[in-house]
Each structure stands twice: as C-alpha cells, then as structure tokens.
Design a protein around this motif. Structure first.
Motif, PDB file in Angstrom:
ATOM      1  N   VAL A 286      48.162 -79.265  -9.544  1.00 18.05           N
ATOM      2  CA  VAL A 286      48.973 -80.487  -9.565  1.00 18.05           C
ATOM      3  C   VAL A 286      48.223 -81.549 -10.351  1.00 18.05           C
ATOM      4  O   VAL A 286      46.996 -81.601 -10.345  1.00 18.05           O
ATOM      5  CB  VAL A 286      49.303 -81.005  -8.146  1.00 18.05           C
ATOM      6  CG1 VAL A 286      50.232 -80.044  -7.421  1.00 18.05           C
ATOM      7  CG2 VAL A 286      48.056 -81.242  -7.319  1.00 18.05           C
TER       8      VAL A 286
ATOM      9  N   ASP B 129      50.768 -86.320  -9.330  1.00 16.36           N
ATOM     10  CA  ASP B 129      51.344 -85.553  -8.223  1.00 16.36           C
ATOM     11  C   ASP B 129      50.424 -85.589  -7.012  1.00 16.36           C
ATOM     12  O   ASP B 129      50.877 -85.648  -5.870  1.00 16.36           O
ATOM     13  CB  ASP B 129      51.594 -84.100  -8.636  1.00 16.36           C
ATOM     14  CG  ASP B 129      52.762 -83.965  -9.603  1.00 16.36           C
ATOM     15  OD1 ASP B 129      53.573 -84.903  -9.718  1.00 16.36           O
ATOM     16  OD2 ASP B 129      52.850 -82.905 -10.259  1.00 16.36           O
ATOM     17  N   CYS B 130      49.133 -85.575  -7.264  1.00 15.32           N
ATOM     18  CA  CYS B 130      48.149 -85.667  -6.190  1.00 15.32           C
ATOM     19  C   CYS B 130      48.305 -86.993  -5.447  1.00 15.32           C
ATOM     20  O   CYS B 130      48.223 -87.047  -4.218  1.00 15.32           O
ATOM     21  CB  CYS B 130      46.751 -85.520  -6.788  1.00 15.32           C
ATOM     22  SG  CYS B 130      45.472 -85.235  -5.588  1.00 15.32           S
TER      23      CYS B 130
ATOM     24  N   LEU C 249      51.274 -86.622  -3.196  1.00 14.40           N
ATOM     25  CA  LEU C 249      51.003 -85.753  -2.045  1.00 14.40           C
ATOM     26  C   LEU C 249      50.165 -86.443  -0.976  1.00 14.40           C
ATOM     27  O   LEU C 249      50.315 -86.171   0.210  1.00 14.40           O
ATOM     28  CB  LEU C 249      50.281 -84.482  -2.501  1.00 14.40           C
ATOM     29  CG  LEU C 249      51.121 -83.450  -3.233  1.00 14.40           C
ATOM     30  CD1 LEU C 249      50.226 -82.383  -3.849  1.00 14.40           C
ATOM     31  CD2 LEU C 249      52.124 -82.816  -2.292  1.00 14.40           C
TER      32      LEU C 249
ATOM     33  N   ARG D 138      46.453 -77.301  -5.728  1.00 13.58           N
ATOM     34  CA  ARG D 138      47.393 -77.844  -4.741  1.00 13.58           C
ATOM     35  C   ARG D 138      46.958 -77.514  -3.307  1.00 13.58           C
ATOM     36  O   ARG D 138      46.970 -78.370  -2.436  1.00 13.58           O
ATOM     37  CB  ARG D 138      48.796 -77.311  -5.017  1.00 13.58           C
ATOM     38  CG  ARG D 138      49.829 -77.886  -4.065  1.00 13.58           C
ATOM     39  CD  ARG D 138      51.204 -77.300  -4.317  1.00 13.58           C
ATOM     40  NE  ARG D 138      52.157 -77.938  -3.442  1.00 13.58           N
ATOM     41  CZ  ARG D 138      53.039 -78.842  -3.835  1.00 13.58           C
ATOM     42  NH1 ARG D 138      53.122 -79.193  -5.083  1.00 13.58           N
ATOM     43  NH2 ARG D 138      53.862 -79.386  -2.957  1.00 13.58           N
TER      44      ARG D 138
ATOM     45  N   GLU E 266      46.244 -80.109  -0.217  1.00 10.08           N
ATOM     46  CA  GLU E 266      46.981 -79.994   1.043  1.00 10.08           C
ATOM     47  C   GLU E 266      46.031 -79.794   2.219  1.00 10.08           C
ATOM     48  O   GLU E 266      46.235 -80.359   3.295  1.00 10.08           O
ATOM     49  CB  GLU E 266      47.995 -78.857   0.956  1.00 10.08           C
ATOM     50  CG  GLU E 266      49.134 -79.167   0.007  1.00 10.08           C
ATOM     51  CD  GLU E 266      50.040 -77.984  -0.262  1.00 10.08           C
ATOM     52  OE1 GLU E 266      49.596 -76.818  -0.068  1.00 10.08           O
ATOM     53  OE2 GLU E 266      51.182 -78.215  -0.691  1.00 10.08           O
TER      54      GLU E 266
END
Length: 98
Positions: A31, A35-36, A39, A71, A75
């Motif tokens: 990512v 995008d990070c 998230l 990713r 997470e």
C-alpha cells in the motif's frame, strides 16, 4: 460531485475485504503512504515520525522517491495498538478492583 464519488470509490476499495494471500511470486500486497494514512488514520508526518523512531513497519523502496508498505504489516501494527489499549484498560480495571 463526480470527484467526490470517485474518491468514495477509492476509499471503499481500500477498505473492502481483499485476498490476503501472496501473489504468484510470493509477494505480499503493498500500500502507498497515502493508503497507509487512510488505514491508520494518521497523517504522513505522524507516520514518518513513528518510522524515524523505529516504531512503525519499515517501508519498501520502490524507486528513488517512492515507497510503499506491506499491507499485512500495517494491519498488524494497528491490531497491536488495539491490543495495547485493551491491556491498559484491563490493568486499570484490575488496579481499581484491588
């Protein structure tokens, strides 16, 4: 209005359930920094600060001025923050009961 719908579709796609398996070459999904940020709900500055302290997943260099993150590592980092919160709440509850 078109721009808002386009951005909404991008955000929806980011958080949609995804195949977590590695691709045919064994690579995990990457990512972008933006995008990070989505998230984790952190700013780019905050992520870079955590990175400089060694407290955030390492970036993968994709080019001279381009990075991405694995990713699953991002997470996991989020899950770890949630677990820390839960442990702190448990300790607080145990302290009050003693």
């Amino acid at each position: 209005m078109k721009e808002i719908l386009s951005q909404t579709k991008k955000t929806d796609a980011l958080f949609a359930p995804q195949d977590r398996s590695a691709d045919d070459l064994g690579h995990e999904p990457l990512v972008s920094l933006n995008d990070c940020c989505r998230l984790t709900s952190l700013s780019r500055t905050a992520i870079n600060r955590w990175r400089s302290l060694g407290m955030f997943p390492s970036a993968v260099a994709l080019g001279e001025k381009r990075i991405a993150f694995v990713r699953s590592e991002v997470e996991q980092w989020v899950r770890d923050r949630i677990a820390e919160r839960d442990r702190a709440a448990l300790r607080k509850t145990e302290t009050k009961s003693n």
